[in-house]
Design an enzyme around this catalytic site. Structure first.
Site, mmCIF file in Angstrom:
data_model
loop_
_atom_site.group_PDB
_atom_site.id
_atom_site.type_symbol
_atom_site.label_atom_id
_atom_site.label_comp_id
_atom_site.label_asym_id
_atom_site.label_seq_id
_atom_site.Cartn_x
_atom_site.Cartn_y
_atom_site.Cartn_z
ATOM 1 N N ARG A 49 0.811 -1.219 0.000
ATOM 2 C CA ARG A 49 0.000 0.000 0.000
ATOM 3 C C ARG A 49 0.843 1.267 0.000
ATOM 4 O O ARG A 49 0.581 2.196 -0.774
ATOM 5 C CB ARG A 49 -0.945 -0.016 1.215
ATOM 6 N N THR A 50 1.850 1.335 0.862
ATOM 7 C CA THR A 50 2.629 2.572 0.948
ATOM 8 C C THR A 50 3.381 2.841 -0.352
ATOM 9 O O THR A 50 3.390 3.965 -0.865
ATOM 10 C CB THR A 50 3.607 2.513 2.129
ATOM 11 N N LYS A 78 25.157 -6.475 -2.435
ATOM 12 C CA LYS A 78 26.610 -6.638 -2.473
ATOM 13 C C LYS A 78 27.305 -5.799 -1.404
ATOM 14 O O LYS A 78 28.528 -5.682 -1.397
ATOM 15 C CB LYS A 78 27.135 -6.256 -3.864
ATOM 16 N N ARG A 100 11.827 3.627 2.550
ATOM 17 C CA ARG A 100 11.448 2.658 3.590
ATOM 18 C C ARG A 100 12.674 1.813 3.892
ATOM 19 O O ARG A 100 13.337 1.326 2.982
ATOM 20 C CB ARG A 100 10.296 1.761 3.161
ATOM 21 N N HIS A 128 6.066 6.178 10.930
ATOM 22 C CA HIS A 128 5.458 6.063 9.604
ATOM 23 C C HIS A 128 4.545 7.286 9.400
ATOM 24 O O HIS A 128 3.325 7.169 9.410
ATOM 25 C CB HIS A 128 4.654 4.765 9.502
#
Length: 224
Positions: A49-50, A78, A100, A128
Site C-alpha cells: 500500500r505505501t 553486495k 522505507r 510512519h
C-alpha cells in the site's frame, strides 16, 4: 520543501491544512503538477500500500518515478552502504526521496546527509508519518474532526510503527481518549505515551472497549 521524517516535524496547523487539501483533492480539486521532477522510491523492505500509493501520487503529479522495491537484484545485496545509494539516486536527478528501511533512524540519517527532501515511508518499528496523515485524514473525513474522539489502538502496539506515529500525531489534538488493547507481550512501549495530553486506558480484551470508543484502529502482528 522540508523533509518529513516524523509526524513531529510538522505542526497541528500544517496537519490540518494537509488533511483539508487532501480531502479537496479527493473531491476533484485540481492539483499543482511537478512535470519533469523525479521521485526516487527506495523501498528496502517489502511494501504494497505505501509504495503503490506513493508512486501513484507522484505519477498523478506528473513526476517520473525511479528506484526499487526490495533489495534483491540491487547493489545493496553486495554491501553498498545506504549513503552511497542515496547519493547515487540524487545524482540521477531525484528531487525527492521516499525511503522505507528496516533500521530505525535511517530516514533521519538520509535527511541529514542529503540536500533534497526525504519522506519517511517507514523506518523499522519507529515511525510512519505518511500513514499517520492518511489515518488522520480518514478520521476527520468520516467523523468531521479529530478533537474530542475516543480511539482504540488494537493489536501489535509494541512493534507497529503506524500506531507509534499515530499516537505522536494525536498529541496535537485536544481531549483525545486512547484505549490501548494488546496482550502484555505486545503492549505500547512507555516512551511513546509519556506525557500524552489526553487520557489513556489499558485493556486486554476488545469486548471491554468496543462500546466506549468512536474509532477502532486495528493492527496485525508484525511478522518481521
Amino acid at each position: 520543501m522540508d523533509s518529513l521524517v516524523s509526524i513531529n516535524d510538522i505542526s497541528r496547523e500544517q496537519i490540518i491544512d494537509i488533511i483539508q487539501d487532501a480531502i479537496e483533492r479527493k473531491r476533484g480539486k485540481n492539483a499543482v503538477l511537478f512535470s519533469g521532477k523525479v521521485l526516487a522510491s527506495l523501498f528496502y523492505e517489502s511494501s504494497t500500500r505505501t509504495r503503490e500509493s506513493t508512486e501513484r501520487a507522484a505519477a498523478r503529479l506528473g513526476m517520473q518515478v525511479i528506484g526499487f522495491s526490495g533489495v534483491e537484484g540491487t547493489s545493496v545485496q553486495k554491501g553498498e552502504p545506504l549513503a552511497d545509494t542515496l547519493r547515487m539516486y540524487r545524482g540521477f536527478g531525484a528531487a525527492i526521496i521516499a525511503l522505507r528501511h528496516p533500521l530505525e533512524g535511517a530516514a533521519r540519517y538520509a535527511a541529514d546527509i542529503l540536500n533534497i527532501p526525504v519522506i519517511n515511508c517507514g523506518d523499522g518499528s519507529n515511525s510512519h508519518p505518511t500513514q499517520t496523515l492518511l489515518d488522520l485524514m480518514i478520521i476527520a473525513e468520516k467523523l468531521g474532526a479529530v478533537d474530542g474522539l475516543r480511539i482504540a489502538l488494537v493489536g501489535d502496539l509494541k512493534y507497529g510503527r503506524t500506531v507509534h506515529s499515530l499516537v505522536a500525531g494525536l498529541r496535537m489534538f485536544k481531549n483525545i481518549s486512547l484505549w490501548l488493547v494488546a496482550p502484555e507481550s505486545l503492549k505500547m512501549p512507555a516512551h511513546f505515551i509519556e506525557q500524552f495530553p489526553g487520557t489513556i486506558h489499558h485493556a486486554h480484551d476488545l469486548n471491554d472497549v468496543i462500546d466506549n470508543v468512536d474509532i477502532l484502529y486495528m493492527t496485525r502482528i508484525q511478522r518481521e
